[in-house]
Design a protein around this motif. Structure first.
Motif, PDB file in Angstrom:
ATOM      1  N   ARG A 160       2.588   6.651  22.628  1.00  0.00           N
ATOM      2  CA  ARG A 160       3.053   7.465  21.494  1.00  0.00           C
ATOM      3  C   ARG A 160       3.529   6.483  20.436  1.00  0.00           C
ATOM      4  O   ARG A 160       4.365   5.625  20.709  1.00  0.00           O
ATOM      5  CB  ARG A 160       4.193   8.364  21.979  1.00  0.00           C
ATOM      6  CG  ARG A 160       4.823   9.278  20.988  1.00  0.00           C
ATOM      7  CD  ARG A 160       4.020  10.486  20.531  1.00  0.00           C
ATOM      8  NE  ARG A 160       3.188  11.200  21.434  1.00  0.00           N
ATOM      9  CZ  ARG A 160       3.448  12.398  21.978  1.00  0.00           C
ATOM     10  NH1 ARG A 160       4.577  12.996  21.730  1.00  0.00           N
ATOM     11  NH2 ARG A 160       2.568  12.985  22.747  1.00  0.00           N
ATOM     12  N   VAL A 161       2.977   6.582  19.227  1.00  0.00           N
ATOM     13  CA  VAL A 161       3.294   5.632  18.164  1.00  0.00           C
ATOM     14  C   VAL A 161       3.753   6.397  16.925  1.00  0.00           C
ATOM     15  O   VAL A 161       3.120   7.364  16.514  1.00  0.00           O
ATOM     16  CB  VAL A 161       2.080   4.744  17.804  1.00  0.00           C
ATOM     17  CG1 VAL A 161       2.430   3.757  16.702  1.00  0.00           C
ATOM     18  CG2 VAL A 161       1.570   4.009  19.045  1.00  0.00           C
ATOM     19  N   LEU A 162       4.868   5.927  16.359  1.00  0.00           N
ATOM     20  CA  LEU A 162       5.333   6.440  15.080  1.00  0.00           C
ATOM     21  C   LEU A 162       5.086   5.343  14.051  1.00  0.00           C
ATOM     22  O   LEU A 162       5.721   4.290  14.094  1.00  0.00           O
ATOM     23  CB  LEU A 162       6.820   6.793  15.127  1.00  0.00           C
ATOM     24  CG  LEU A 162       7.412   7.352  13.836  1.00  0.00           C
ATOM     25  CD1 LEU A 162       6.750   8.682  13.468  1.00  0.00           C
ATOM     26  CD2 LEU A 162       8.920   7.521  13.977  1.00  0.00           C
ATOM     27  N   PHE A 163       4.109   5.573  13.183  1.00  0.00           N
ATOM     28  CA  PHE A 163       3.829   4.645  12.101  1.00  0.00           C
ATOM     29  C   PHE A 163       4.740   5.029  10.940  1.00  0.00           C
ATOM     30  O   PHE A 163       4.690   6.167  10.459  1.00  0.00           O
ATOM     31  CB  PHE A 163       2.360   4.725  11.665  1.00  0.00           C
ATOM     32  CG  PHE A 163       1.396   4.313  12.739  1.00  0.00           C
ATOM     33  CD1 PHE A 163       1.130   2.974  12.964  1.00  0.00           C
ATOM     34  CD2 PHE A 163       0.756   5.261  13.518  1.00  0.00           C
ATOM     35  CE1 PHE A 163       0.247   2.577  13.952  1.00  0.00           C
ATOM     36  CE2 PHE A 163      -0.140   4.886  14.513  1.00  0.00           C
ATOM     37  CZ  PHE A 163      -0.390   3.546  14.730  1.00  0.00           C
ATOM     38  N   CYS A 164       5.585   4.104  10.519  1.00  0.00           N
ATOM     39  CA  CYS A 164       6.524   4.340   9.428  1.00  0.00           C
ATOM     40  C   CYS A 164       6.029   3.553   8.225  1.00  0.00           C
ATOM     41  O   CYS A 164       5.886   2.336   8.290  1.00  0.00           O
ATOM     42  CB  CYS A 164       7.922   3.858   9.815  1.00  0.00           C
ATOM     43  SG  CYS A 164       8.523   4.554  11.365  1.00  0.00           S
ATOM     44  N   GLY A 165       5.772   4.249   7.120  1.00  0.00           N
ATOM     45  CA  GLY A 165       5.248   3.601   5.926  1.00  0.00           C
ATOM     46  C   GLY A 165       6.234   3.682   4.781  1.00  0.00           C
ATOM     47  O   GLY A 165       6.969   4.663   4.641  1.00  0.00           O
ATOM     48  N   ALA A 166       6.259   2.650   3.960  1.00  0.00           N
ATOM     49  CA  ALA A 166       7.166   2.605   2.817  1.00  0.00           C
ATOM     50  C   ALA A 166       6.439   2.103   1.586  1.00  0.00           C
ATOM     51  O   ALA A 166       5.659   1.158   1.655  1.00  0.00           O
ATOM     52  CB  ALA A 166       8.349   1.698   3.118  1.00  0.00           C
ATOM     53  N   VAL A 167       6.709   2.751   0.469  1.00  0.00           N
ATOM     54  CA  VAL A 167       6.194   2.306  -0.817  1.00  0.00           C
ATOM     55  C   VAL A 167       7.153   1.235  -1.343  1.00  0.00           C
ATOM     56  O   VAL A 167       8.365   1.399  -1.291  1.00  0.00           O
ATOM     57  CB  VAL A 167       6.099   3.491  -1.795  1.00  0.00           C
ATOM     58  CG1 VAL A 167       5.612   3.039  -3.156  1.00  0.00           C
ATOM     59  CG2 VAL A 167       5.182   4.570  -1.223  1.00  0.00           C
ATOM     60  N   THR A 168       6.600   0.128  -1.844  1.00  0.00           N
ATOM     61  CA  THR A 168       7.428  -0.977  -2.317  1.00  0.00           C
ATOM     62  C   THR A 168       7.558  -0.963  -3.841  1.00  0.00           C
ATOM     63  O   THR A 168       6.866  -0.210  -4.538  1.00  0.00           O
ATOM     64  CB  THR A 168       6.837  -2.329  -1.885  1.00  0.00           C
ATOM     65  OG1 THR A 168       5.588  -2.521  -2.546  1.00  0.00           O
ATOM     66  CG2 THR A 168       6.661  -2.402  -0.373  1.00  0.00           C
ATOM     67  N   GLN A 169       8.412  -1.815  -4.340  1.00  0.00           N
ATOM     68  CA  GLN A 169       8.652  -1.892  -5.782  1.00  0.00           C
ATOM     69  C   GLN A 169       7.382  -2.245  -6.554  1.00  0.00           C
ATOM     70  O   GLN A 169       7.205  -1.809  -7.690  1.00  0.00           O
ATOM     71  CB  GLN A 169       9.760  -2.904  -6.088  1.00  0.00           C
ATOM     72  CG  GLN A 169      10.173  -2.923  -7.557  1.00  0.00           C
ATOM     73  CD  GLN A 169      10.747  -1.593  -8.020  1.00  0.00           C
ATOM     74  OE1 GLN A 169      11.582  -0.997  -7.359  1.00  0.00           O
ATOM     75  NE2 GLN A 169      10.281  -1.108  -9.172  1.00  0.00           N
ATOM     76  N   ASN A 170       6.483  -3.017  -5.942  1.00  0.00           N
ATOM     77  CA  ASN A 170       5.237  -3.371  -6.631  1.00  0.00           C
ATOM     78  C   ASN A 170       4.466  -2.133  -7.075  1.00  0.00           C
ATOM     79  O   ASN A 170       3.843  -2.133  -8.135  1.00  0.00           O
ATOM     80  CB  ASN A 170       4.344  -4.236  -5.739  1.00  0.00           C
ATOM     81  CG  ASN A 170       4.872  -5.637  -5.587  1.00  0.00           C
ATOM     82  OD1 ASN A 170       5.552  -6.152  -6.462  1.00  0.00           O
ATOM     83  ND2 ASN A 170       4.565  -6.257  -4.465  1.00  0.00           N
TER      84      ASN A 170
END
Length: 120
Positions: free
Chosen positions: A10-20
């Motif tokens: 079971r995998v939780l992929f956590c994504g984040a948008v960066t300042q770029n």
């Protein structure tokens, strides 16, 4: 003797948008969204991946994600093995956005575990 099928991870992929991403001119944002869609389809289409659910914080979290919690979006999936989870994360490195790669605009962390079974 029957062979047991290995349990998926079971995998939780956590994504984040960066300042770029937020520094881009409005005319270039669509290119990043297109690449993001390709990356998301790429995760979904990896052999043996079953996407169980997604969550997008974009309506209630405005701006960049700090280093750590909270993240901008999440994908919960069952994957056959660690190599598949690594391949999903690698899509952030190899998905092209013009002269760059997607990881210039987003970051990812994969939390790997097993299904939490709730007793009946």
């Amino acid at each position: 003797m029957a062979t047991e099928t290995p349990k998926k991870l079971r995998v939780l992929f956590c994504g984040a948008v960066t300042q770029n991403f937020f520094d881009l001119p409005a005319s270039e944002i669509g290119t990043v969204w297109k690449a993001t869609g390709e990356m998301l389809k790429g995760i979904r289409d990896l052999p043996g991946v079953e996407v169980l659910g997604t969550l997008d914080d974009d309506e209630t979290m405005v701006g960049t994600s700090p280093n750590g919690w909270p993240w901008t979006f999440y994908i919960l999936a069952d994957v056959p093995d660690r190599a598949t989870a690594v391949a999903a994360c690698n899509l952030f490195r190899v998905t092209e956005v013009g002269a760059h790669r997607l990881w210039k605009y987003m970051r990812v962390e994969a939390r790997i575990g097993r299904e939490l079974v709730i007793p009946a």
